[in-house]
Write a protein that holds these residues in place. Structure first.
Motif, PDB file in Angstrom:
ATOM      1  N   MET A   1     -19.442  -6.430  -5.506  1.00  0.00           N
ATOM      2  CA  MET A   1     -19.133  -5.040  -5.797  1.00  0.00           C
ATOM      3  C   MET A   1     -17.769  -4.667  -5.217  1.00  0.00           C
ATOM      4  SD  MET A   1     -20.490  -2.587  -7.519  1.00  0.00           S
ATOM      5  CE  MET A   1     -22.176  -3.026  -7.667  1.00  0.00           C
ATOM      6  N   GLU A  23     -18.207  -1.789   3.830  1.00  0.00           N
ATOM      7  CA  GLU A  23     -19.572  -1.680   3.296  1.00  0.00           C
ATOM      8  C   GLU A  23     -20.532  -1.334   4.430  1.00  0.00           C
ATOM      9  OE1 GLU A  23     -22.846  -4.583   1.144  1.00  0.00           O
ATOM     10  OE2 GLU A  23     -20.778  -5.234   1.364  1.00  0.00           O
ATOM     11  N   GLU A  25     -24.630  -0.765   4.994  1.00  0.00           N
ATOM     12  CA  GLU A  25     -25.922  -0.962   4.343  1.00  0.00           C
ATOM     13  C   GLU A  25     -27.028  -0.355   5.192  1.00  0.00           C
ATOM     14  OE1 GLU A  25     -28.492  -4.637   2.439  1.00  0.00           O
ATOM     15  OE2 GLU A  25     -26.371  -4.885   2.894  1.00  0.00           O
ATOM     16  N   LYS A  29     -29.994   2.275   0.711  1.00  0.00           N
ATOM     17  CA  LYS A  29     -28.711   2.535   0.067  1.00  0.00           C
ATOM     18  C   LYS A  29     -27.603   1.672   0.662  1.00  0.00           C
ATOM     19  CE  LYS A  29     -27.097   6.431   2.864  1.00  0.00           C
ATOM     20  NZ  LYS A  29     -26.609   7.799   2.813  1.00  0.00           N
ATOM     21  N   TYR A  32     -20.081   2.232   0.061  1.00  0.00           N
ATOM     22  CA  TYR A  32     -18.765   1.608   0.122  1.00  0.00           C
ATOM     23  C   TYR A  32     -17.758   2.688   0.474  1.00  0.00           C
ATOM     24  CZ  TYR A  32     -20.880  -2.433  -2.067  1.00  0.00           C
ATOM     25  OH  TYR A  32     -21.681  -3.508  -2.334  1.00  0.00           O
ATOM     26  N   VAL A  59     -19.058   1.779 -11.055  1.00  0.00           N
ATOM     27  CA  VAL A  59     -19.695   1.090  -9.919  1.00  0.00           C
ATOM     28  C   VAL A  59     -21.211   1.263  -9.975  1.00  0.00           C
ATOM     29  CG1 VAL A  59     -19.918   1.101  -7.402  1.00  0.00           C
ATOM     30  CG2 VAL A  59     -17.663   1.198  -8.447  1.00  0.00           C
ATOM     31  N   TYR A  60     -21.681   2.455 -10.282  1.00  0.00           N
ATOM     32  CA  TYR A  60     -23.123   2.686 -10.364  1.00  0.00           C
ATOM     33  C   TYR A  60     -23.736   1.890 -11.511  1.00  0.00           C
ATOM     34  CZ  TYR A  60     -22.056   6.747  -7.384  1.00  0.00           C
ATOM     35  OH  TYR A  60     -21.620   7.565  -6.388  1.00  0.00           O
ATOM     36  N   ASN A  63     -24.467  -1.819 -10.855  1.00  0.00           N
ATOM     37  CA  ASN A  63     -25.549  -2.112  -9.919  1.00  0.00           C
ATOM     38  C   ASN A  63     -26.759  -2.616 -10.700  1.00  0.00           C
ATOM     39  OD1 ASN A  63     -27.197  -2.273  -7.693  1.00  0.00           O
ATOM     40  ND2 ASN A  63     -27.672  -0.100  -7.664  1.00  0.00           N
ATOM     41  N   THR A  64     -26.718  -3.884 -11.034  1.00  0.00           N
ATOM     42  CA  THR A  64     -27.837  -4.484 -11.756  1.00  0.00           C
ATOM     43  C   THR A  64     -28.717  -5.213 -10.759  1.00  0.00           C
ATOM     44  OG1 THR A  64     -26.560  -6.476 -12.181  1.00  0.00           O
ATOM     45  CG2 THR A  64     -26.511  -4.763 -13.861  1.00  0.00           C
ATOM     46  N   LYS A  68     -31.641  -0.898  -4.138  1.00  0.00           N
ATOM     47  CA  LYS A  68     -30.837  -0.028  -3.289  1.00  0.00           C
ATOM     48  C   LYS A  68     -29.863   0.775  -4.132  1.00  0.00           C
ATOM     49  CE  LYS A  68     -31.148  -2.793   0.816  1.00  0.00           C
ATOM     50  NZ  LYS A  68     -30.459  -3.277   1.972  1.00  0.00           N
ATOM     51  N   ARG A  69     -29.702   2.018  -3.773  1.00  0.00           N
ATOM     52  CA  ARG A  69     -28.737   2.875  -4.454  1.00  0.00           C
ATOM     53  C   ARG A  69     -27.353   2.598  -3.896  1.00  0.00           C
ATOM     54  NH1 ARG A  69     -30.327   8.662  -6.220  1.00  0.00           N
ATOM     55  NH2 ARG A  69     -28.185   8.328  -6.816  1.00  0.00           N
ATOM     56  N   ILE A  70     -26.361   2.774  -4.724  1.00  0.00           N
ATOM     57  CA  ILE A  70     -24.981   2.519  -4.315  1.00  0.00           C
ATOM     58  C   ILE A  70     -24.222   3.840  -4.296  1.00  0.00           C
ATOM     59  CG2 ILE A  70     -22.843   1.413  -5.019  1.00  0.00           C
ATOM     60  CD1 ILE A  70     -24.252  -0.989  -5.499  1.00  0.00           C
TER      61      ILE A  70
END
Length: 75
Positions: A1, A23, A25, A29, A32, A59-60, A63-64, A68-70
């Motif tokens: 990412m 980043e 974490e 979630k 970045y 970016v969203y 997210n495959t 976790k949400r980005i």
């Protein structure tokens, strides 16, 4: 990412060497934190935040997988 974010932002700024992506974490979630040269902040954010919104959308969407949400924070 990080590579995706950097490749998008590099084409927008005048000082690509000053791009820093950190980043963070947590449980549910991933955040970045994008930092660019002070002269490039306006170029990354854009008029009324349109470019920042477009970057976040890409970016969203990238997210495959994962549960976790980005989040993308532009400083």
């Amino acid at each position: 990412m990080k590579a995706l974010i950097k490749s998008i932002v590099t084409s927008l700024v005048d000082y690509p060497d000053d791009i820093v992506i950190k980043e963070t974490e947590e449980d549910s979630k991933v955040t970045y934190h994008l930092t660019v040269h002070p002269d490039d902040v306006g170029k990354v954010i854009g008029k009324n935040g349109r470019i920042a919104k477009a970057i976040r959308t890409v970016v969203y969407a990238a997210n495959t997988g994962g549960n976790k949400r980005i989040f993308l924070d532009i400083m």
